[in-house]
Design an enzyme around this catalytic site. Sequence first.
Site, mmCIF file in Angstrom:
data_model
loop_
_atom_site.group_PDB
_atom_site.id
_atom_site.type_symbol
_atom_site.label_atom_id
_atom_site.label_comp_id
_atom_site.label_asym_id
_atom_site.label_seq_id
_atom_site.Cartn_x
_atom_site.Cartn_y
_atom_site.Cartn_z
ATOM 1 N N GLY A 12 78.947 136.299 -111.597
ATOM 2 C CA GLY A 12 80.311 135.901 -111.894
ATOM 3 C C GLY A 12 81.340 136.682 -111.103
ATOM 4 N N ASP A 37 67.144 139.371 -101.062
ATOM 5 C CA ASP A 37 66.696 140.324 -102.079
ATOM 6 C C ASP A 37 67.081 141.718 -101.611
ATOM 7 O OD1 ASP A 37 65.419 141.967 -103.860
ATOM 8 O OD2 ASP A 37 63.383 141.274 -103.403
ATOM 9 N N VAL A 38 68.117 142.300 -102.212
ATOM 10 C CA VAL A 38 68.600 143.594 -101.734
ATOM 11 C C VAL A 38 67.587 144.708 -101.978
ATOM 12 C CG1 VAL A 38 71.004 142.924 -102.038
ATOM 13 C CG2 VAL A 38 69.834 144.159 -103.880
ATOM 14 N N GLY A 62 73.291 143.583 -109.072
ATOM 15 C CA GLY A 62 72.859 144.527 -110.096
ATOM 16 C C GLY A 62 72.071 143.814 -111.183
ATOM 17 N N TYR A 126 69.714 151.545 -116.541
ATOM 18 C CA TYR A 126 70.953 150.981 -115.990
ATOM 19 C C TYR A 126 72.012 152.067 -115.830
ATOM 20 C CZ TYR A 126 75.010 147.902 -115.503
ATOM 21 O OH TYR A 126 76.141 147.275 -115.047
ATOM 22 N N LYS A 130 73.716 153.384 -112.242
ATOM 23 C CA LYS A 130 75.144 153.278 -111.939
ATOM 24 C C LYS A 130 75.779 154.656 -111.763
ATOM 25 C CE LYS A 130 75.549 148.813 -111.812
ATOM 26 N NZ LYS A 130 75.919 148.134 -110.548
#
Length: 216
Positions: A12, A37-38, A62, A126, A130
């Site tokens: 989004g 695909d990072v 992410g 996660y 980050k």
Amino acid sequence: MRRVFISGGHGGLARAIVECFSAAGWETDAPSHAVLDVGDRSAVRRWFDCHAAYDLAVCAAGITRDRPFLKQTEEEWDEVMNVNVTGAAWCGRCAAAAMVREKREGQVVMIGSYAALRPASSQAAYAASKAALAGLVKSLAREWGKDGIRVNLVLPGFMLTEMTAVLRDSVKEAALSRHVLSRLNTPEQAAAFILFLQDVLTAASGQVFDLDSRIV
């Protein structure tokens, strides 16, 4: 024409960035996971080898694999780190290398999360991924500044996107209750800030921009 790369193009926020920058006259490349695909460093290198240098790279890809840490699998942990940290690092590295080679200026923006500052329970992977971006951004800003490359971290805040749509209503309400203004950012507002950071805040590098009203 100025050009921007946005990883995680199916998300989004990425779609909002595409719309915002396209409206401002930018050419946008926003590959989805199916296209790039990072987490595959070879694929990342091939992408940037096949494209001229960008003026801006936004590392927005992410994933979350939230689970109590004692129940988290090694595969889940590695998947989160590979996409959220290594994927962002390699996209930034390849984008910056082309900027230095062809332009001697440019910016890399990485997308962080409030979870790095105040993580919820069961978000160890996660939150750690980050949080790692903050150190990465500050180090790269020092390293690349002499070459005219800016590096910044944007924490867009809790937004209603596909990633948060799967959360229980009680979780969303609890997140909203921590906002002192009692309102959430939209992806469009976060995208507008990234454009502002690119075009107006041209002396900013190595900074962490927390966009919502939660107080740490």
